[in-house]
Design a protein around this motif. Sequence first.
Motif, short mmCIF file in Angstrom:
data_model
loop_
_atom_site.label_atom_id
_atom_site.label_comp_id
_atom_site.label_asym_id
_atom_site.label_seq_id
_atom_site.Cartn_x
_atom_site.Cartn_y
_atom_site.Cartn_z
N PHE A 201 152.12 34.02 82.25
CA PHE A 201 153.41 33.13 82.10
C PHE A 201 153.37 33.60 80.28
O PHE A 201 154.73 33.82 80.16
CB PHE A 201 152.97 32.29 82.70
CG PHE A 201 154.69 31.75 81.52
CD1 PHE A 201 155.10 31.50 82.18
CD2 PHE A 201 153.20 30.61 80.39
CE1 PHE A 201 156.35 30.67 81.73
CE2 PHE A 201 154.78 29.43 80.10
CZ PHE A 201 156.25 29.21 80.61
N SER B 272 155.30 37.27 80.13
CA SER B 272 156.90 37.50 81.40
C SER B 272 157.46 36.44 79.84
O SER B 272 158.56 36.93 80.31
CB SER B 272 156.53 36.95 82.48
OG SER B 272 156.01 37.86 82.59
N ALA B 273 156.87 35.32 79.67
CA ALA B 273 158.35 34.58 79.21
C ALA B 273 158.29 35.19 77.76
O ALA B 273 160.00 34.88 77.33
CB ALA B 273 157.59 32.99 78.63
N SER C 185 160.92 37.80 78.40
CA SER C 185 162.19 37.43 78.93
C SER C 185 162.94 37.32 77.98
O SER C 185 163.88 36.59 78.12
CB SER C 185 162.17 36.60 79.86
OG SER C 185 161.81 35.77 79.16
N THR D 97 159.28 35.00 85.23
CA THR D 97 159.21 34.57 84.27
C THR D 97 159.15 32.98 85.53
O THR D 97 158.19 32.12 85.39
CB THR D 97 160.13 33.88 83.13
OG1 THR D 97 159.70 34.88 82.58
CG2 THR D 97 159.35 32.77 82.45
#
Length: 298
Positions: A168, A171-172, A175, A259
């Motif tokens: 996470f 991915s955050a 993004s 995300t």
Amino acid sequence: RLVNYTSLPLLFALGTASSMLISIICAEAAYETADTYGFAPQKEAKQNLKENKLLTIPNVSSKGYLMNSKQKQNMMDKAFHLFQRVPALKLLCCEVISFSSLSTLMSVSLLTKMKSSMPDDSIRAAFSSTCWFYTNAVSGCLQFFILPVFFKLAEPRVIWSIMPTIIFAISAYQSLQIDPGLRLLSIAFYLSKVVDYALRGVISEMVYMPLDFESRYLGKEVIGVFGNRLGKSGISLTLSLITSTFGNLGLQGLSRLSTVLSVLWMYYAVRLSSVVPPINNSISPTSCANEGDIRKKK
């Protein structure tokens, strides 16, 4: 370099043959260990399973194959009754679906970036081979050297909360980038594969350990066939619908969707960690051996 001394098909054949030989040796060792400690599937359980399977074989008549509606039991029926009886397997199936979707989406993002950054197929193949080499090497080190020490210090179910948190975070951050770089996308995807090979594959089996034979057998069948395929095909269909409706999402859009899926994976992984029993309460080789001795005496 090896290709310079031999042909590529011969190299692939030797690699495949070596892998199959190692797999056979490890499988035989695993069965011997199961027989030694008494937790191999019992003949009675296998016989009951065969009898249950015979009920689903269609009856032959002159008009063709006919099946009684009461005897018909498809995969959806198996999954429904199994998940009602064992909620931990229901959470595991949801975890598998969410992770499969996330892994497929991250693979699409990486392949999209590789095609734009590396037009030459040979360069892309070399880059992928190098990344997979390091992925397998790190996974092997974790499985054989680091995880055994970690399991002695902490409960394996703690990993359920650690795995999605790492993915996470990446991915955050990914993004937030308008155009994520190739290195960042590669780290995110191949790290998820390390997590899958070295961690998820180990602790997922611990969910089945306290269950009975029927739940283990049907659980692996339902989750293996239904969960993995539904996750991969579901996200592929979703991407196709989104692309046809709203156009190309771009790498940032795919990263944001990753995300969201990582949050969904984290939700089910944390819930699963709360229902998985501690390793001290799980089935140990000694307890399995005692149980096997009791069954033999009976």
